[in-house]
Scaffold this active site. Sequence first.
Site, PDB file in Angstrom:
ATOM      1  N   CYS A 190      18.036  59.351   6.579  1.00  0.00           N
ATOM      2  CA  CYS A 190      18.357  59.456   5.157  1.00  0.00           C
ATOM      3  C   CYS A 190      19.839  59.782   5.025  1.00  0.00           C
ATOM      4  O   CYS A 190      20.402  60.483   5.851  1.00  0.00           O
ATOM      5  CB  CYS A 190      17.498  60.502   4.464  1.00  0.00           C
ATOM      6  N   GLU A 203      18.585  63.418  -5.994  1.00  0.00           N
ATOM      7  CA  GLU A 203      18.796  62.068  -5.495  1.00  0.00           C
ATOM      8  C   GLU A 203      17.959  61.018  -6.203  1.00  0.00           C
ATOM      9  O   GLU A 203      16.794  61.245  -6.514  1.00  0.00           O
ATOM     10  CB  GLU A 203      18.477  62.011  -3.995  1.00  0.00           C
TER      11      GLU A 203
END
Length: 176
Positions: free
Chosen positions: A63, A111
Site C-alpha cells: 500500500c 485515504e
Amino acid sequence: MAEEMIPAWVEGVLQPVEKLEAHRKGLRHLAISVFVTRGNKVLLQQRALSKYHTPGLWANTCCTHPYWGEDAPTCAARRLGQELGIVGLKLRHMGQLEYRADVNNGMIEHEVVEVFTAEAPEGIEPQPDPEEVADTEWVRIDALRSEIHANPERFTPWLKIYIEQHRDMIFPPVTA
C-alpha cells in the site's frame, strides 16, 4: 525521509501536498492497496520497524500513495516492485473505498483507495526491501479475519478496516 508530493484535497481542491504533512493534518488523499493472492492465500507484509507510522505491524501485500500526476495502476505496479521485488503480475482493479484512521504519533490516514488484486503463480516469491518490509507471510484468506480478531494489535488499522468492511469487494465470494 525525502519530501514526497502526493495528491491530497485542500479546501476541496486536489493538489500536491507533502506526504508527512497530509498525515499530520489528516488530509483526505489518494492511495493504492494491492492484495497478491495464490489460491486461497494472501501475501501479507510486516512493515519495517523504521516506518514513521505503524512500524512492525502486518498490512496487506502493498500500500502506498501515488506521486502527484501518477495513475493508480502505475503506482501499484511500481510499489510491488520496489517493496517486494514482485514484477509482471496482472493487476485487477477491484474498486475504490475510503477510510479514516488514527495511525499513531498524531498521524491520520484519510485515504481514497484504489484496490487491486493479482494472482501470483507458484515460484513467484517476494524479495522484500528491508527499508520497507520486515517480513512477509502467506496467510489463508478465510483465516485472516479470525487472526485479526484474536490479535488486533498486530495489524494495521487499514487492514482491519479492509477485512471487516470490504472483504467481499477485495475477495469476491466464489459462485458455482
